[in-house]
Design a protein around this motif. Structure first.
Motif, mmCIF file in Angstrom:
data_model
loop_
_atom_site.group_PDB
_atom_site.id
_atom_site.type_symbol
_atom_site.label_atom_id
_atom_site.label_comp_id
_atom_site.label_asym_id
_atom_site.label_seq_id
_atom_site.Cartn_x
_atom_site.Cartn_y
_atom_site.Cartn_z
ATOM 1 N N THR A 128 0.809 -1.217 0.000
ATOM 2 C CA THR A 128 0.000 0.000 0.000
ATOM 3 C C THR A 128 0.842 1.266 0.000
ATOM 4 O O THR A 128 0.499 2.243 -0.689
ATOM 5 N N GLY A 129 1.921 1.265 0.774
ATOM 6 C CA GLY A 129 2.691 2.496 0.918
ATOM 7 C C GLY A 129 4.154 2.399 0.568
ATOM 8 O O GLY A 129 4.886 3.393 0.690
ATOM 9 N N GLY A 130 4.631 1.216 0.175
ATOM 10 C CA GLY A 130 6.044 1.075 -0.114
ATOM 11 C C GLY A 130 6.883 1.160 1.164
ATOM 12 O O GLY A 130 6.349 1.285 2.269
ATOM 13 N N PRO A 131 8.197 1.122 1.042
ATOM 14 C CA PRO A 131 9.079 1.123 2.209
ATOM 15 C C PRO A 131 8.887 2.274 3.197
ATOM 16 O O PRO A 131 9.065 2.076 4.406
ATOM 17 N N PRO A 132 8.504 3.505 2.765
ATOM 18 C CA PRO A 132 8.351 4.585 3.749
ATOM 19 C C PRO A 132 7.287 4.324 4.805
ATOM 20 O O PRO A 132 7.208 5.057 5.800
ATOM 21 N N MET A 133 6.474 3.286 4.621
ATOM 22 C CA MET A 133 5.464 2.964 5.629
ATOM 23 C C MET A 133 6.110 2.684 6.983
ATOM 24 O O MET A 133 5.468 2.782 8.027
ATOM 25 N N ILE A 134 7.399 2.371 7.002
ATOM 26 C CA ILE A 134 8.076 2.047 8.254
ATOM 27 C C ILE A 134 8.097 3.231 9.218
ATOM 28 O O ILE A 134 8.145 3.052 10.439
ATOM 29 N N TRP A 135 8.008 4.456 8.679
ATOM 30 C CA TRP A 135 8.036 5.635 9.544
ATOM 31 C C TRP A 135 6.791 5.753 10.399
ATOM 32 O O TRP A 135 6.762 6.516 11.380
ATOM 33 N N SER A 136 5.754 4.996 10.060
ATOM 34 C CA SER A 136 4.546 5.017 10.903
ATOM 35 C C SER A 136 4.842 4.469 12.297
ATOM 36 O O SER A 136 4.185 4.847 13.263
ATOM 37 N N PHE A 137 5.843 3.578 12.402
ATOM 38 C CA PHE A 137 6.182 3.047 13.716
ATOM 39 C C PHE A 137 6.658 4.157 14.650
ATOM 40 O O PHE A 137 6.341 4.157 15.842
ATOM 41 N N LEU A 138 7.413 5.106 14.129
ATOM 42 C CA LEU A 138 7.897 6.217 14.943
ATOM 43 C C LEU A 138 6.757 7.150 15.327
ATOM 44 O O LEU A 138 6.611 7.533 16.497
ATOM 45 N N ILE A 139 5.919 7.502 14.351
ATOM 46 C CA ILE A 139 4.816 8.430 14.602
ATOM 47 C C ILE A 139 3.830 7.850 15.608
ATOM 48 O O ILE A 139 3.459 8.500 16.595
ATOM 49 N N VAL A 140 3.409 6.614 15.369
ATOM 50 C CA VAL A 140 2.428 5.977 16.252
ATOM 51 C C VAL A 140 3.041 5.703 17.625
ATOM 52 O O VAL A 140 2.373 5.826 18.652
ATOM 53 N N GLY A 141 4.331 5.352 17.642
ATOM 54 C CA GLY A 141 4.989 5.094 18.915
ATOM 55 C C GLY A 141 4.949 6.300 19.830
ATOM 56 O O GLY A 141 4.678 6.182 21.036
ATOM 57 N N VAL A 142 5.189 7.488 19.270
ATOM 58 C CA VAL A 142 5.127 8.711 20.074
ATOM 59 C C VAL A 142 3.697 8.949 20.558
ATOM 60 O O VAL A 142 3.462 9.284 21.726
ATOM 61 N N GLY A 143 2.720 8.763 19.662
ATOM 62 C CA GLY A 143 1.326 8.967 20.043
ATOM 63 C C GLY A 143 0.883 8.027 21.152
ATOM 64 O O GLY A 143 0.249 8.443 22.136
ATOM 65 N N GLN A 144 1.216 6.750 21.021
ATOM 66 C CA GLN A 144 0.807 5.787 22.032
ATOM 67 C C GLN A 144 1.590 5.954 23.342
ATOM 68 O O GLN A 144 1.086 5.617 24.411
ATOM 69 N N LEU A 145 2.798 6.491 23.263
ATOM 70 C CA LEU A 145 3.533 6.797 24.486
ATOM 71 C C LEU A 145 2.786 7.859 25.289
ATOM 72 O O LEU A 145 2.717 7.789 26.529
ATOM 73 N N LEU A 146 2.199 8.835 24.612
ATOM 74 C CA LEU A 146 1.392 9.847 25.301
ATOM 75 C C LEU A 146 0.217 9.195 26.029
ATOM 76 O O LEU A 146 -0.088 9.534 27.178
ATOM 77 N N VAL A 147 -0.439 8.243 25.344
ATOM 78 C CA VAL A 147 -1.549 7.519 25.971
ATOM 79 C C VAL A 147 -1.050 6.727 27.179
ATOM 80 O O VAL A 147 -1.682 6.720 28.242
ATOM 81 N N ALA A 148 0.094 6.078 27.021
ATOM 82 C CA ALA A 148 0.662 5.290 28.112
ATOM 83 C C ALA A 148 1.004 6.161 29.315
ATOM 84 O O ALA A 148 0.862 5.727 30.468
ATOM 85 N N LEU A 149 1.438 7.389 29.076
ATOM 86 C CA LEU A 149 1.754 8.289 30.186
ATOM 87 C C LEU A 149 0.490 8.673 30.955
ATOM 88 O O LEU A 149 0.499 8.755 32.194
ATOM 89 N N VAL A 150 -0.609 8.899 30.231
ATOM 90 C CA VAL A 150 -1.884 9.181 30.897
ATOM 91 C C VAL A 150 -2.320 7.969 31.722
ATOM 92 O O VAL A 150 -2.705 8.092 32.892
#
Length: 503
Positions: free
Chosen positions: A65-87
């Motif tokens: 669907t997105g080619g190799p750059p899809m791997i950067w979603s791990f960084l973006i989502v990781g930061v977002g879910q870390l915020l949830v984990a802190l709450v």
């Protein structure tokens, strides 16, 4: 934002008494044994998050669907879910009660909000268990050379579900040991497989991570990336399982927040490494994007490891699926037990029963085995129907998350001051707002229709499934008002003097 960590030590009698006293102050007397060490608690969250299961399940879709750059979603989502984990860390530190999001929502908002939060999350967990064991079925069949038929997939799936159930029935200590073994096997396997692929089978350099290979077609790459980024969105949950077993961990207010963050850090790094190794080792990326190579993971493993080596890798993958199912069951059973203990749902008399021999809730565990088994067997009638049922799994978990995040934000604005051993201090409000904004964007991304050539109900299946689950929950609440009869503590995070009139 985090307190200075202390060196983990074995719990003493005074520590155990302190944990019991804290729980008693919250209105509960626990029957669980605090046999789960800090590493076991982290391992439970890690095996639920399961980098191998998440990446191997969605790699082909994301790359196509997105080619190799899809791997950067791990960084973006990781930061977002870390915020949830802190709450979540602030909440569980103050309310270390078994069941996770349900009791947290109960203390932050109230009984009705908690009931719906727990309902959505429980259904999502049960669907996720079914999806994990069903996804493991073909791997088990391939390992033993069985024909890949629907009946074989069902039998293999039920076998994995049964084994996970047996492990859970053996008690907290066995569950903890199994979680640590699962974590060790998965992290070693991920590093070994990824390292071998990068050392012997790499076909691309790091520049490929910025090359879309035309995956977006004639459209903007943003839309392709958002769709492919679901691999990251689906990867980063499981950390909340550390809090689901809060009554089985010594000093939970200090150790569980640490385990949650560790799950994000290590689980995210492992998932990203596995995905990186696969991306750089796929010889013909355009073939994956065009659909000529629909199963690049199997193709790659066969090429890189041969028949015998690929069997070993499949064994590691199977262990990862088993560990993931086991951790999901533990989380679902503790949530169901928490519901029953508070007399919040039909069947509470059974759900709150507790085995004094094994220190587990047997009927809640049976629920976490029977419902997924029924869903899996349903694929005999219609594999498409199974897909529709489990399509709710991920978005339901995110909905449950954001209902807690929203409840925490509401409570802060009404005067809640977190008082547990983990506090964000002045960062609490901005982190809470950012976590809510991220979660809402992630939910919209999951619900966005992306198959215009299919019937409208298939194109909108994810939001439709969410509407159905919420609708059934609202109907149940209107007909069977058990939530209103529960007299367990609720809505006590907000100081009453600070509460708004009519709240």
């Amino acid at each position: 934002m985090s307190p200075t960590p202390a060196t983990p030590t074995a719990p003493t009698g005074s520590d155990t008494d302190s944990d019991a006293a804290h729980l008693a102050s919250l209105g509960y007397s626990s029957e669980f044994k605090r046999d789960m060490s800090p590493w076991a608690n982290f391992s439970l969250g890690f095996t639920y998050l399961s980098p191998v299961v998440g990446v191997y399940s969605l790699f082909a879709y994301a790359l196509a669907t997105g080619g190799p750059p899809m791997i950067w979603s791990f960084l973006i989502v990781g930061v977002g879910q870390l915020l949830v984990a802190l709450v979540f860390s602030e909440v569980v530190a103050q309310y270390p009660v078994a069941g996770g999001v349900y009791p947290w929502a109960r203390r932050l908002w109230g009984r009705r909000w908690a009931w719906m939060t727990g309902w959505i999350y429980l259904i999502a967990l049960l669907c996720t268990i079914a999806s994990v064991v069903y996804g493991a079925g073909p791997y088990l069949a391939s390992t033993f050379g069985f024909a890949p038929t629907v009946n074989t997939a069902i039998v293999c799936s039920l076998a994995i579900l049964a084994l996970a159930t047996v492990i859970n029935f053996l008690g907290t200590r066995v569950l903890a040991t199994a979680a640590v073994i699962g974590f060790t096997a998965e992290i070693v396997g991920a590093l070994a497989v990824g390292g071998w692929l990068l050392a012997t089978h790499r076909h691309h350099n790091l520049g490929a991570l910025f090359d879309t290979f035309g995956a977006q077609g004639s459209h903007s790459y943003l839309w392709a990336f958002a769709a492919a980024g679901l691999i990251g969105v689906y990867q980063y949950y499981g950390f909340e399982a550390c809090g689901d077993v809060a009554e089985e961990v010594p000093d939970p207010g200090r150790l569980i927040p640490k385990a949650m963050r560790r799950t994000i850090y290590i689980g995210g790094a492992a998932a990203t490494f596995v995905c990186l190794a696969l991306v750089l080792s796929v010889a013909d990326i355009p073939a994956v994007i065009s659909g000529k190579d629909a199963d690049p993971v199997t193709t790659l493993l066969d090429q890189a490891f041969g028949t015998v080596g690929s069997k070993v890798v499949l064994g590691i993958v199977l262990l990862s699926f088993l560990s993931c199912a086991m951790s999901l069951q533990a989380a679902a059973s503790r949530l169901a037990f928490s519901y029953g203990r508070d007399d919040m749902i039909m069947g509470s008399r059974l759900l709150r029963k507790f085995s004094q021999a094994k220190h587990v809730p047997p009927y809640a565990l049976l629920l976490a085995a029977i419902v997924p088994a029924v869903v899996v067997v349903g694929s005999k009638i219609s594999t498409d129907a199974l897909t529709k049922v489990i399509s709710f799994a991920a978005v339901g978990i995110y909905l449950g998350f954001q209902m807690v995040v929203l409840a925490a934000l509401r409570a802060r604005l009404k005067g809640w001051q977190p008082s547990g051993k983990y506090r964000l201090g002045r960062w609490g409000l901005p982190v809470n707002i950012a976590a809510l904004a991220y979660g809402l964007l992630a939910i919209v991304n999951m619900c966005w229709p992306r198959t215009p050539g299919t019937p409208w109900y298939d194109n909108w299946i994810v939001p439709l499934s969410a509407v159905v689950v919420v609708g059934i929950g609202l109907l149940y609440m209107a007909v069977h008002r058990s939530h209103g009869r529960s007299d367990a503590p609720y809505d006590d995070a907000i100081p009453k003097a600070a509460a708004l009139p009519g709240s």
